[in-house]
Structures are given as C-alpha cells and as structure tokens.
Design a protein around this motif. Structure first.
Motif, mmCIF file in Angstrom:
data_model
loop_
_atom_site.group_PDB
_atom_site.id
_atom_site.type_symbol
_atom_site.label_atom_id
_atom_site.label_comp_id
_atom_site.label_asym_id
_atom_site.label_seq_id
_atom_site.Cartn_x
_atom_site.Cartn_y
_atom_site.Cartn_z
ATOM 1 N N THR A 120 0.868 -1.124 -0.008
ATOM 2 C CA THR A 120 0.093 -0.040 0.033
ATOM 3 C C THR A 120 0.909 1.299 0.010
ATOM 4 O OG1 THR A 120 -0.238 0.102 2.362
ATOM 5 C CG2 THR A 120 -2.085 -1.248 1.286
ATOM 6 N N GLN A 121 2.103 1.151 0.430
ATOM 7 C CA GLN A 121 3.075 2.351 0.544
ATOM 8 C C GLN A 121 3.585 2.412 -0.783
ATOM 9 O OE1 GLN A 121 5.163 0.766 3.893
ATOM 10 N NE2 GLN A 121 4.573 2.656 5.073
ATOM 11 N N ILE A 122 3.822 1.516 -1.560
ATOM 12 C CA ILE A 122 4.658 1.496 -2.833
ATOM 13 C C ILE A 122 6.128 1.587 -2.680
ATOM 14 C CG2 ILE A 122 5.285 2.362 -4.986
ATOM 15 C CD1 ILE A 122 2.288 3.719 -5.133
ATOM 16 N N CYS A 123 6.454 2.589 -1.894
ATOM 17 C CA CYS A 123 7.987 2.330 -1.223
ATOM 18 C C CYS A 123 7.813 3.565 -0.253
ATOM 19 C CB CYS A 123 8.870 2.857 -2.454
ATOM 20 S SG CYS A 123 10.663 3.265 -1.657
ATOM 21 N N HIS A 124 8.476 2.851 0.930
ATOM 22 C CA HIS A 124 8.307 3.645 2.153
ATOM 23 C C HIS A 124 9.147 4.692 2.493
ATOM 24 C CE1 HIS A 124 10.659 0.482 4.863
ATOM 25 N NE2 HIS A 124 11.281 0.729 3.629
#
Length: 133
Positions: free
Chosen positions: A123-127
């Motif tokens: 859900t973050q794609i890339c934190h």
C-alpha cells in the motif's frame, strides 16, 4: 570567405550559419555568380557575439533584439544590461529551487538508511517516499 571557411573560423557547422541567417541573426550574404555565399570578416564578429551571448544564457530571440538595435544605429547596452539582470534573477531562482531539491533528496536518502526494506508494504509503494511513514 565562403560558408565553409566562415564556419571553420567560427567553430560552427555550416547548417548553424544557415539557421542563423533564416532567423535573421545574420544578414543575407552576397552571392557569387555560382550561387555560393560570400562573407566578409564582419560576419565572424557577429558569430562570436552570438556564441558569447548564448553562453551568457540569452535566447536567439533576445540576441536578435540586441542585433536589431545595433543594426538600427542604437547602442544596445542598456537593453543588454536589462536582459542580463533578468537572466541573473532567473539563475538565482533556479539555484534556490535546486538547493531545496538537494535538501529533500538528502533527507530521503538519510531516511532510506534508517528504514528496513522488509517493513515496506504494497500500500505504500515505497516507504522511503511514502508520506505516511
């Protein structure tokens, strides 16, 4: 001089000289009976001016406005000063934008060193870049 000789002396391609002619930066050259363009030494002065003005960040339209003033018999110095001051303000503005971008990138890279890739969710794609972390 023929176009090839002028181009070599100015360090330009012949196509560049033809382009400058089409844009009105250079006067129409004299032509010999064979149709070849013939230039005098003043063309090299103008070509060097154009190159130096481009190096200073002036556009061809701005350079044409300077040349037009000179060709009309006016001294273009105050116009040139105004153009250069505007360019300097633009450069300083871009430097501020680049400094802000540099700080943001440095912050994200620092953040990337503190984060564990295993904690990154779909859900973050890339934190690293995620605003929620």
């Amino acid at each position: 001089m023929r176009i090839g000789e002028v181009a070599a002396a100015a360090g330009l391609a012949t196509q560049t000289i033809r382009f400058y002619e089409r844009r009105g930066l250079l006067p129409e050259p004299c032509r010999g009976p064979n149709g070849y363009r013939h230039y005098d030494g003043s063309m090299l002065v103008r070509l060097r001016f154009i190159r130096t003005a481009q190096t200073a960040g002036l556009t061809l339209v701005e350079i044409a406005s300077i040349i037009a003033l000179r060709d009309d018999g006016a001294t273009p110095c105050s116009h040139v000063q105004s153009l250069l001051l505007t360019k300097l303000c633009d450069v300083r503005s871009r430097q501020r934008e680049l400094a802000a971008a540099e700080a943001e990138l440095g912050s994200l890279i620092d953040r990337s060193h503190r984060l564990d890739p295993a904690d990154c969710t779909n859900t973050q794609i890339c934190h690293i870049i995620s605003a929620s972390s």
